[in-house]
Design an enzyme around this catalytic site. Structure first.
Site, PDB file in Angstrom:
ATOM      1  N   SER A  96       0.807  -1.214   0.000  1.00 22.02           N
ATOM      2  CA  SER A  96       0.000   0.000   0.000  1.00 22.02           C
ATOM      3  C   SER A  96       0.845   1.272   0.000  1.00 22.02           C
ATOM      4  O   SER A  96       0.346   2.345  -0.296  1.00 22.02           O
ATOM      5  CB  SER A  96      -0.892   0.010   1.239  1.00 22.02           C
ATOM      6  OG  SER A  96      -0.082   0.038   2.395  1.00 22.02           O
ATOM      7  N   GLY A 154      -5.462  -1.132   5.091  1.00 23.29           N
ATOM      8  CA  GLY A 154      -6.114  -1.792   6.224  1.00 23.29           C
ATOM      9  C   GLY A 154      -7.484  -1.164   6.464  1.00 23.29           C
ATOM     10  O   GLY A 154      -7.604   0.067   6.456  1.00 23.29           O
ATOM     11  N   CYS A 209       2.530  -6.775   9.677  1.00 20.76           N
ATOM     12  CA  CYS A 209       2.277  -5.665   8.753  1.00 20.76           C
ATOM     13  C   CYS A 209       3.660  -5.197   8.343  1.00 20.76           C
ATOM     14  O   CYS A 209       4.537  -4.997   9.198  1.00 20.76           O
ATOM     15  CB  CYS A 209       1.519  -4.537   9.446  1.00 20.76           C
ATOM     16  SG  CYS A 209       1.411  -3.031   8.453  1.00 20.76           S
ATOM     17  N   CYS A 238       2.485  -7.238   1.475  1.00 20.79           N
ATOM     18  CA  CYS A 238       1.463  -6.576   2.274  1.00 20.79           C
ATOM     19  C   CYS A 238       0.583  -7.664   2.874  1.00 20.79           C
ATOM     20  O   CYS A 238      -0.016  -8.463   2.127  1.00 20.79           O
ATOM     21  CB  CYS A 238       0.648  -5.661   1.370  1.00 20.79           C
ATOM     22  SG  CYS A 238      -0.788  -4.925   2.167  1.00 20.79           S
TER      23      CYS A 238
HETATM   24  N1  DGL Z   1       1.832  -2.800   4.939  1.00 18.34           N
HETATM   25  C1  DGL Z   1       0.552  -3.373   4.797  1.00 18.34           C
HETATM   26  C2  DGL Z   1       0.406  -4.676   5.535  1.00 18.34           C
HETATM   27  O1  DGL Z   1       1.365  -5.406   5.614  1.00 18.34           O
HETATM   28  C3  DGL Z   1      -0.655  -2.487   4.732  1.00 18.34           C
HETATM   29  C4  DGL Z   1      -0.807  -1.374   5.686  1.00 18.34           C
HETATM   30  C5  DGL Z   1      -1.968  -0.480   5.322  1.00 18.34           C
HETATM   31  O2  DGL Z   1      -1.930   0.099   4.251  1.00 18.34           O
HETATM   32  O3  DGL Z   1      -2.924  -0.402   6.105  1.00 18.34           O
HETATM   33  O4  DGL Z   1      -0.642  -5.022   6.012  1.00 18.34           O
END
Ligand code: DGL
Length: 250
Positions: free
Chosen positions: A9, A40, A178, A70
């Site tokens: 993201s 998210g 995350c 992600c």
């Molecule tokens: N970095 C992402 C993940 O691993 C998404 C974070 C987001 O955009 O809310 O879930």
């Protein structure tokens, strides 16, 4: 040279790309959707659309396979992407599970609301009867990281509230579910009042791929230029890279 597409993201997936680049020389095409972050909490329909936009964009580079860097996308759209495109997709969640297998006991899974609500990690890790999994949606962290507020007092206050259960129960294993959280790993470590195993799946992922080439070539595409992309990308990437901002989104 193998061409690997990596996407997230926003900036989070760079923590995956960074680890991959350390061990696997290849040609990388990273896409970070800094225009539409956070992912998210969004609907599955939106996440399907956003991920297809990204893959359609990356397909122009004749990608051999993709790493879904992600967790939020991995738990919602992996099957959708595998059906839609005739390409291999490696979701970070699969590697995160493998990375967690060498630990047991109590786990704290920190992730976005979408990842936590899927109970992907709890359901899988608790197949081992020795494991007890606690889940916390650390929803405020991604916005602060993407707003370049990594050193903000507020960030540490949120971390304190999210890891309170770990400090109370001395949870041995903390899974960073995350890809943004490795950016604030030190903050998390400093705010734990005991020593926990911090599991960063990206390190495991990079160790499980085979190096494909002698050359490393990194291309980063971000859908929006922000203070955080300007400040954090050079700090996160230890390797030369070409950075491109999309002028009109996807
Ligand atoms: N970095 C992402 C993940 O691993 C998404 C974070 C987001 O955009 O809310 O879930």
């Amino acid at each position: 040279m193998t061409r690997i597409g990596v996407f997230d993201s926003g900036l989070g997936g760079l923590t995956v790309l960074r680890e991959l680049a350390k061990t696997n020389k290849s040609q990388y095409f990273y896409f970070g959707d800094s225009l539409r972050v956070p992912y998210g909490g969004r609907s599955e329909e939106e996440l399907r659309r956003f991920s297809a936009d990204i893959v359609d964009f990356l397909e122009k580079f004749d990608i051999d396979y993709y790493v879904i860097a992600c967790n939020t996308l991995s738990v919602t759209v992996t099957d959708f992407l595998r059906e839609k495109y005739d390409k291999k997709f490696i979701p970070i969640t699969e590697l995160a599970l493998k990375a967690s297998e060498k630990y047991q006991g109590k786990f704290l899974v920190l992730g976005t609301k979408t990842t936590i609500n899927s109970h992907f990690y709890k359901n899988n890790l608790e197949k081992n009867p020795r494991n007890t999994v606690y889940e916390v949606a650390a929803s405020k962290l991604v916005d602060l990281i993407e707003a370049d507020k990594k050193d903000d007092k507020k960030l540490n206050e949120y971390i304190d509230s999210y890891i309170k259960i770990a400090n109370d129960k001395k949870i041995e294993n903390i899974l960073l579910a995350c890809t943004h959280y490795p950016i604030i790993r030190e903050n998390i470590e400093r705010r734990l009042d005991y020593k926990a195993n911090i599991i960063d799946p990206a390190i495991f992922l990079s160790q499980s791929l085979e190096s494909a080439s002698d050359d490393l070539d990194i291309n980063i595409f971000m859908s929006k230029k922000t203070p955080a992309t300007e400040n954090l990308i050079p700090k996160l990437m230890d390797f030369p890279y070409k950075l491109n901002y999309l002028k009109e989104g996807l």
